[in-house]
Design a protein around this motif. Structure first.
Motif, PDB file in Angstrom:
ATOM      1  N   CYS A 136       4.465  -9.659  41.181  1.00  0.00           N
ATOM      2  CA  CYS A 136       5.659  -8.818  41.309  1.00  0.00           C
ATOM      3  C   CYS A 136       6.905  -9.590  40.873  1.00  0.00           C
ATOM      4  N   MET A 155       8.136  -5.957  47.205  1.00  0.00           N
ATOM      5  CA  MET A 155       7.964  -5.005  46.113  1.00  0.00           C
ATOM      6  C   MET A 155       6.760  -4.083  46.337  1.00  0.00           C
ATOM      7  N   CYS A 156       5.599  -4.668  46.661  1.00  0.00           N
ATOM      8  CA  CYS A 156       4.379  -3.871  46.748  1.00  0.00           C
ATOM      9  C   CYS A 156       3.828  -3.737  48.157  1.00  0.00           C
ATOM     10  N   THR A 160      11.801   0.360  44.029  1.00  0.00           N
ATOM     11  CA  THR A 160      11.897  -0.901  43.305  1.00  0.00           C
ATOM     12  C   THR A 160      13.342  -1.367  43.219  1.00  0.00           C
ATOM     13  N   THR A 205       7.504  -2.606  36.369  1.00  0.00           N
ATOM     14  CA  THR A 205       6.918  -2.204  37.637  1.00  0.00           C
ATOM     15  C   THR A 205       5.513  -1.721  37.353  1.00  0.00           C
ATOM     16  N   GLU A 258       9.334  -8.374  38.010  1.00  0.00           N
ATOM     17  CA  GLU A 258      10.748  -8.195  38.302  1.00  0.00           C
ATOM     18  C   GLU A 258      11.605  -8.905  37.253  1.00  0.00           C
TER      19      GLU A 258
END
Length: 286
Positions: free
Chosen positions: A266, A247-248, A21, A275, A270
């Motif tokens: 996300c 991110m994912c 992350t 997270t 953020e």
């Protein structure tokens, strides 16, 4: 060196996700070292394990080089003193007997996750060799594929998909660094195979694989000083034109999200410093 304490794997996985992350927030194209220069560095393979390898072969035990020596075939090489051999868990005892017959001294068991078991050995010059037994179908397939992958000084070596699985299981900080650099260089066919292998043995960790791929591509990509701050790198795009969340790792459908390189959920997390735990719906504050 045998670890004095092995933390729960869940702690290492949480730390790895936090590192991913953080890296996703900070990384930019070309932000790594001079990888074009590093990729040409020679791969050093020590010869002190030759007698142990001959002993394993005399005993009919198949193996594959793993660990740092194997990883150096798929990324700019890093310094490593490790010599790790993966084999089927059922062969671990016989491999130890072969090592003893070759004059190696038993140091003790290795502390490993995921059903793996291993033993540490040293020779008269204090060089250390680790034998790592991999259980079940995972071990059988990993070792079988290694027999045709003779890329470490002619020795059988784990292919990238199975090396990725073992490094995901280990979840050490060094493994996190290796994963992004190995996957960032892999071509589409190897990545497809890697996703399939990880999906079979560690399906919950597939999103992290996508993050490793995206981060690795960012590091290898040439820097673009004209790119606007926060713009998604072209390395996040697949050959089919898909753009994945940095991110994912999920494919982005919305055009605004595609331009930003991050999904709306996300992006919100953020901004809030949150997270998501893999497999859970509720976000977690860092």
């Amino acid at each position: 060196m045998l670890p004095a304490y092995l933390p729960p794997r869940s702690e290492r996985v949480i730390a790895r996700r936090a590192m991913l992350t953080f890296s996703a927030r900070r990384s930019q194209s070309g932000s790594g070292s001079d990888l074009d220069h590093l990729i040409g560095r020679p791969r050093h393979v020590p010869g002190w394990a030759d007698e142990a390898i001959r002993a394993l072969r005399r005993a009919g035990i198949r193996f594959g080089v793993t660990g740092g020596l194997a990883a150096n075939n798929y990324m700019p090489p890093r310094n490593t003193d490790d010599f790790d051999l993966a084999l089927c868990l059922a062969d671990l005892v016989a491999a130890g007997e072969a090592a003893t017959a070759a004059g190696w001294q038993y140091l003790g068991p290795l502390a490993l996750y995921g059903g793996l078991a291993g033993t540490a050995w040293k020779d008269a010059a204090d060089n250390e060799l680790d034998l790592i037994g991999v259980p079940g179908v995972l071990g059988e397939q990993a070792v079988a594929e290694a027999q045709d992958n003779l890329i470490t000084a002619g020795l059988p070596t784990l292919t990238l998909p199975f090396l990725v699985v073992l490094k995901l299981i280990a979840a050490r900080p060094q493994d996190t660094a290796d994963l992004s650099r190995m996957l960032g260089r892999a071509d589409a066919a190897v990545l497809k195979r890697t996703r399939a292998v990880v999906g079979r043995f560690l399906p919950d960790e597939l999103p992290e694989v996508e993050q490793f791929i995206a981060l690795g591509r960012l590091e290898y990509a040439p820097s673009d000083p004209q790119a606007p701050k926060g713009a998604p790198s072209r390395t996040n795009q697949s050959a089919r034109g898909e753009v994945r969340c940095r991110m994912c790792g999920k494919v982005l459908k919305d055009e605004a999200a595609r331009r930003a390189g991050i999904g709306p959920d996300c992006a919100r997390n953020e901004r809030l410093g949150l997270t998501r735990r893999a497999g859970r719906g509720a976000p977690r504050r860092q």
